[in-house]
Design a protein around this motif. Structure first.
Motif, PDB file in Angstrom:
ATOM      1  N   ARG A 218      32.167  81.632 -28.230  1.00 35.02           N
ATOM      2  CA  ARG A 218      32.960  82.415 -27.276  1.00 35.02           C
ATOM      3  C   ARG A 218      34.036  83.221 -27.997  1.00 35.02           C
ATOM      4  N   ASP A 221      32.344  86.170 -29.808  1.00 29.23           N
ATOM      5  CA  ASP A 221      31.883  87.228 -28.904  1.00 29.23           C
ATOM      6  C   ASP A 221      32.985  88.213 -28.548  1.00 29.23           C
ATOM      7  N   LYS A 257      38.031  83.276 -21.758  1.00 29.49           N
ATOM      8  CA  LYS A 257      37.380  84.053 -20.709  1.00 29.49           C
ATOM      9  C   LYS A 257      38.305  85.123 -20.141  1.00 29.49           C
ATOM     10  N   GLU A 310      32.433  87.597 -17.641  1.00 30.17           N
ATOM     11  CA  GLU A 310      31.897  86.243 -17.653  1.00 30.17           C
ATOM     12  C   GLU A 310      32.034  85.637 -16.258  1.00 30.17           C
ATOM     13  N   SER A 311      30.992  84.929 -15.830  1.00 30.79           N
ATOM     14  CA  SER A 311      31.025  84.306 -14.506  1.00 30.79           C
ATOM     15  C   SER A 311      31.846  83.020 -14.547  1.00 30.79           C
ATOM     16  N   SER A 312      32.257  82.552 -13.369  1.00 25.12           N
ATOM     17  CA  SER A 312      33.055  81.330 -13.253  1.00 25.12           C
ATOM     18  C   SER A 312      32.373  80.363 -12.309  1.00 25.12           C
TER      19      SER A 312
END
Length: 350
Positions: A218, A221, A257, A310-312
């Motif tokens: 992460r 990225d 995130k 990014e999804s949660s």
């Protein structure tokens, strides 16, 4: 329990807890009287002064009161055992084995608590099994339209039909994600309630590699730097090492995130005023002060896309707070406002 057990063997005391107390109190009250009679009647056959009788009576009364209080304290042992069994189950999900062979009020209380605990545990297990089964079936139901949609796409349909089929696939993928998150929530909650509150020595240099391994990709990225400020090597805490790692990974992942590219996430582990403290700080999108309580709710309406879309799941922070509080700690969040970053803080009493 030994005193309670012995008194329960006496016929007229067997079925009444109140009679046991009255019996002990009766004996305690009459010990001074019996002692005074023996003192007056058998004190070397000499006349006894009033002062001697008074002093002896006071001493006997004090001794009898002390002995009676100690005996009554032992007699309430069934109540304390019942209370401890309930606390162990409520806080640690630990099943206790209580004596259920007694027929008085205390014995019935022990028996009812034992049955209630086992019925509750059975109900929880059956509920979880049912939910897992329903979740599995729901995934199958969602998979059928998705399979048909993929079959339609493979047949090279018109553009409008393809878009509808892809919309079906996206919708079913969303359903899959919610079902998986729901199952994960149940599993993690079960793990939390079965936690053990024993004090453990946690060595932080040993757990940092596990944390780095889980957040490394992460960080790469988004080209984010992770700064670790380790001001102590070890600490005695009431939390499982694996659960602490899980919380730290979740908090760091959450910070990444909602951080911008080429920024920094800082983690500090230290002690202050007899407290063990961990802070995870970022310079990301932050939040308003009136949203703090909403952050830690499961499936919260504050679930947002990250800075890279990014999804949660909506359960990460909820589980972190649940784990920390279950292990007698405290998790809080602060932010100066939108786009001013955020800080999550863990505290444990040392």
């Amino acid at each position: 329990m030994k005193l309670y057990h012995n008194l329960s063997q006496i016929g007229f005391l067997k079925k009444s807890y109140a009679f046991k107390f009255l019996f002990v109190a009766f004996i305690g009250i009459h010990i001074p009287l019996i002692g005074i009679l023996f003192f007056v009647l058998y004190y070397n056959n000499h006349s006894v002064s009033a002062t001697s009788i008074l002093i002896f009576s006071l001493v006997m009364t004090l001794l009898a009161t002390l002995v009676t209080l100690l005996v009554l304290n032992h007699l309430i042992k069934p109540i304390s055992i019942a209370s401890k069994a309930l606390d162990d189950y409520r806080h640690n999900r630990r099943l206790s084995i209580l004596p259920t062979e007694y027929s008085d009020e205390a014995g019935l209380l022990l028996c009812n608590i034992q049955e209630s605990i086992y019925e509750s545990e059975s109900f929880i297990n059956e509920k979880q099994d049912l939910i897992y089964m329903l979740s599995h079936d729901l995934k199958n139901f969602a998979g059928n339209p998705q399979g048909l949609a993929r079959l339609i796409i493979s047949e090279n349909p018109s553009e409008s039909v393809r878009q509808l089929a892809e919309l079906i696939c996206e919708s079913t993928n969303l359903q899959f994600r919610y079902i998986e998150n729901f199952i994960k929530l149940l599993q993690e909650q079960d793990r939390v309630v079965k936690g053990n509150l024993e004090i453990r020595m946690i060595t932080f240099p040993n757990i940092l590699p596990f944390i780095n391994e889980q957040v490394e990709q992460r960080l790469i990225d988004k080209n984010i730097k992770l700064s670790l400020n380790l001001e102590l090597v070890e600490a005695k805490l009431r939390i499982d090492e694996g659960l602490l790692v899980q919380v730290l990974v979740n908090l760091i992942s959450n910070a990444v995130k909602f951080s911008y590219f080429d920024s920094e996430v800082k983690v500090r582990i230290y002690t202050e005023d007899s407290k063990f403290i961990v802070t995870v700080t970022d310079n990301g999108i932050g939040f308003d002060k009136n949203q703090i309580d909403e952050l830690f709710k499961k499936f919260t309406k504050m679930s947002r896309l990250g800075t890279a879309n990014e999804s949660s799941t909506g359960i990460g922070l909820y589980l972190c707070k649940k784990i920390i509080e279950k292990n007698k700690g405290k998790l809080t969040a602060t932010s100066e406002g939108r786009n001013k970053g955020a800080e999550f803080r863990i505290e444990f009493e040392l």
